[in-house]
Design a protein around this motif. Structure first.
Motif: not given
Length: 229
Positions: A75-82, A84-86, A90-91, A119-121
């Protein structure tokens, strides 16, 4: 459904799109002064891509080893969560500068190209300086015009000659090429091969590879010597 929209690539064609019986139909907007009612092959193929059975309609998450070709639908939620979590992981471990935004334009336009940068800024990620392929051209444009955007197409009406130097404009800037033709400009091409642009030019100067600088310096010498600047 009927709409007039803009294709989000650098030619920014004005196009008319319709949905008839569930099928997308597109055509160039005949009222637009620049793109003038015709589309390039990429624009004309949009319905084929839109309806393609091979088009990805949901995110895919890799389940096997890299290169294995094994994915699962998500799902889009699952992909976005993945994602965001990565990013968060890393940060937290290495700092925001450890995230490098590696992206270029291809045939994408201003909206598609710049949209993710917000987002990246915000994350304070590391950015490219975009110096791999076109830095020299960008700096030259800034020196001449004050911006790397280039010439306003409407300005062609005030020109008499356009020189395509190492650019196959009939393929890569078709609407600009045709606009120059409609405005009655004389067209010259400088290139090492006889491109489609060269075939359609009023004059073609075929040079050997690596002699661009010599030709440019020669032209500059004549301009200065005869006070043509």
């Amino acid at each position: 459904m009927f709409s007039v929209c803009m294709r989000d690539c650098y030619d920014t064609c004005s196009m008319v799109s319709e949905l008839k019986n569930g099928k997308l139909i597109v055509r160039g907007n005949p009222e637009h002064p620049i793109t003038a009612g015709f589309l390039c092959p990429k624009g004309a193929l949009l319905p084929k891509w839109f309806h393609s059975k091979d088009r990805l309609r949901k995110p895919l998450i890799r389940t096997g080893e890299r290169g294995s070709g094994k994915f699962k639908k998500a799902s889009w939620k699952e992909a976005i969560d993945l994602v965001a979590r990565k990013l968060r992981d890393v940060i937290e471990r290495h700092g925001s500068e450890s995230v490098l935004v590696y992206q270029y334009a291809g045939d994408r336009g201003v909206v598609n190209y710049a949209f993710p940068l917000r987002l990246f800024h915000y994350l304070n990620a590391s950015m490219l300086d975009y110096g791999i392929c076109d830095r020299a051209g960008q700096e030259a444009l800034k020196d001449v015009y004050g911006t790397a955007v280039g010439l306003d197409p409407e300005e062609l009406k005030n020109q008499r000659l356009i020189v395509y130097w190492g650019i196959n404009a009939f393929w890569t800037n078709l609407h600009g090429f045709m606009l120059a033709r409609r405005k009655g400009l004389e067209i010259w091409t400088v290139d090492v091969v006889r491109t489609e642009t060269a075939k359609r030019s009023d004059r073609f100067f075929q040079i050997r590879p690596d002699t661009d600088v010599l030709l440019a310096l020669g032209v500059a010498k004549v301009i200065i010597k005869e006070e043509l600047y």
